[in-house]
Design a protein around this motif. Structure first.
Motif, PDB file in Angstrom:
ATOM      1  N   THR A  21      40.006  -2.642 -82.238  1.00 11.34           N
ATOM      2  CA  THR A  21      39.270  -2.401 -81.004  1.00 11.34           C
ATOM      3  C   THR A  21      38.165  -3.428 -80.833  1.00 11.34           C
ATOM      4  O   THR A  21      37.681  -3.629 -79.727  1.00 11.34           O
ATOM      5  N   ILE A  22      37.780  -4.086 -81.922  1.00 13.47           N
ATOM      6  CA  ILE A  22      36.788  -5.163 -81.851  1.00 13.47           C
ATOM      7  C   ILE A  22      37.547  -6.485 -81.778  1.00 13.47           C
ATOM      8  O   ILE A  22      38.555  -6.677 -82.458  1.00 13.47           O
ATOM      9  N   ASP A  78      24.492  -2.949 -83.243  1.00 11.14           N
ATOM     10  CA  ASP A  78      24.054  -1.743 -82.526  1.00 11.14           C
ATOM     11  C   ASP A  78      24.599  -1.692 -81.096  1.00 11.14           C
ATOM     12  O   ASP A  78      24.766  -0.607 -80.544  1.00 11.14           O
ATOM     13  N   SER A  79      24.878  -2.864 -80.507  1.00 12.16           N
ATOM     14  CA  SER A  79      25.395  -2.894 -79.127  1.00 12.16           C
ATOM     15  C   SER A  79      26.901  -2.661 -79.053  1.00 12.16           C
ATOM     16  O   SER A  79      27.437  -2.446 -77.977  1.00 12.16           O
ATOM     17  N   LEU A  80      27.585  -2.700 -80.200  1.00 13.54           N
ATOM     18  CA  LEU A  80      29.025  -2.466 -80.217  1.00 13.54           C
ATOM     19  C   LEU A  80      29.333  -1.001 -79.921  1.00 13.54           C
ATOM     20  O   LEU A  80      28.527  -0.120 -80.212  1.00 13.54           O
ATOM     21  N   SER A  81      30.504  -0.767 -79.394  1.00 18.75           N
ATOM     22  CA  SER A  81      30.943   0.614 -79.185  1.00 18.75           C
ATOM     23  C   SER A  81      31.171   1.268 -80.547  1.00 18.75           C
ATOM     24  O   SER A  81      31.292   0.584 -81.566  1.00 18.75           O
ATOM     25  N   GLU A  82      31.261   2.585 -80.565  1.00 21.67           N
ATOM     26  CA  GLU A  82      31.508   3.302 -81.820  1.00 21.67           C
ATOM     27  C   GLU A  82      32.816   2.845 -82.463  1.00 21.67           C
ATOM     28  O   GLU A  82      32.877   2.622 -83.676  1.00 21.67           O
ATOM     29  N   ASP A  83      33.867   2.677 -81.658  1.00 20.05           N
ATOM     30  CA  ASP A  83      35.154   2.221 -82.191  1.00 20.05           C
ATOM     31  C   ASP A  83      35.057   0.819 -82.786  1.00 20.05           C
ATOM     32  O   ASP A  83      35.661   0.531 -83.824  1.00 20.05           O
ATOM     33  N   GLU A  84      34.293  -0.064 -82.148  1.00 23.00           N
ATOM     34  CA  GLU A  84      34.131  -1.415 -82.680  1.00 23.00           C
ATOM     35  C   GLU A  84      33.357  -1.393 -84.002  1.00 23.00           C
ATOM     36  O   GLU A  84      33.696  -2.114 -84.938  1.00 23.00           O
ATOM     37  N   GLN A  85      32.324  -0.538 -84.083  1.00 26.58           N
ATOM     38  CA  GLN A  85      31.566  -0.409 -85.328  1.00 26.58           C
ATOM     39  C   GLN A  85      32.460   0.123 -86.451  1.00 26.58           C
ATOM     40  O   GLN A  85      32.400  -0.350 -87.586  1.00 26.58           O
ATOM     41  N   HIS A 115      31.097   7.256 -90.141  1.00 29.17           N
ATOM     42  CA  HIS A 115      30.268   6.611 -89.115  1.00 29.17           C
ATOM     43  C   HIS A 115      28.993   7.398 -88.834  1.00 29.17           C
ATOM     44  O   HIS A 115      29.005   8.628 -88.761  1.00 29.17           O
ATOM     45  N   ASP A 117      24.593   6.480 -87.195  1.00 32.92           N
ATOM     46  CA  ASP A 117      23.815   5.555 -86.374  1.00 32.92           C
ATOM     47  C   ASP A 117      23.103   4.473 -87.192  1.00 32.92           C
ATOM     48  O   ASP A 117      22.216   3.798 -86.683  1.00 32.92           O
TER      49      ASP A 117
END
Length: 152
Positions: A21-22, A78-85, A115, A117
């Motif tokens: 996803t990233i 921190d700016s990435l989406s949850e899926d990208e993280q 996952h 924060d």
């Protein structure tokens, strides 16, 4: 443009490739920034009283609390989406060679379960992160070679 390397294996062409996803370009950018971060040295003089030019700008090579490279990496992650993280953490775990490509769904699921924060803090605290991310991408058939060509 990021190109996926062709596989030289005897696997049939109908196998499913693990989906990211990233974008590999984002991962390659993070790899470059992590190499800058890893090049930093421990802080030797927390509050130097002299002019930075008198010290030959040595402070730029030290790891200060307000280091712009650290802030840039943390801000990007921190700016990435949850899926990208989740993909970023899973790529690092894959690149540690604790898993194989066939384990990708399980690795990603484990990263999703873990996952929180604090992903940027976790990644910045991971020694050899750039190497792990690069190896993880390589295991999935991607290379940062084209991305790095014009940037290094």
């Amino acid at each position: 443009m990021m190109q996926k390397r062709s596989s030289q294996s005897d696997e049939p062409d109908d196998t499913l490739e693990p989906a990211l996803t990233i974008s590999p370009e984002k991962v390659c950018f993070i790899i470059i920034k992590m190499r800058e971060f890893d090049a930093k040295d421990e802080l030797t003089e927390p509050e130097p009283g002299s002019n930075p030019t008198d010290d030959k700008e040595a402070a730029v090579l030290e790891n200060h609390d307000d280091d712009p490279v650290t802030e840039e990496i943390a801000s990007l992650v921190d700016s990435l989406s949850e899926d990208e993280q989740i993909d970023l953490v899973a790529l690092a775990w894959l690149g540690r060679e604790d898993y194989t490509v066939a384990d990708w769904p399980a690795v990603r699921e484990e990263a999703a379960a873990a996952h929180n924060d604090r992903t940027s803090e976790y990644l910045l605290g991971t020694p050899l992160l750039a190497d792990f991310l690069e190896e993880g991408l390589s295991m999935l058939g991607y290379s940062c070679e084209d991305f790095e060509m014009g940037r290094l």
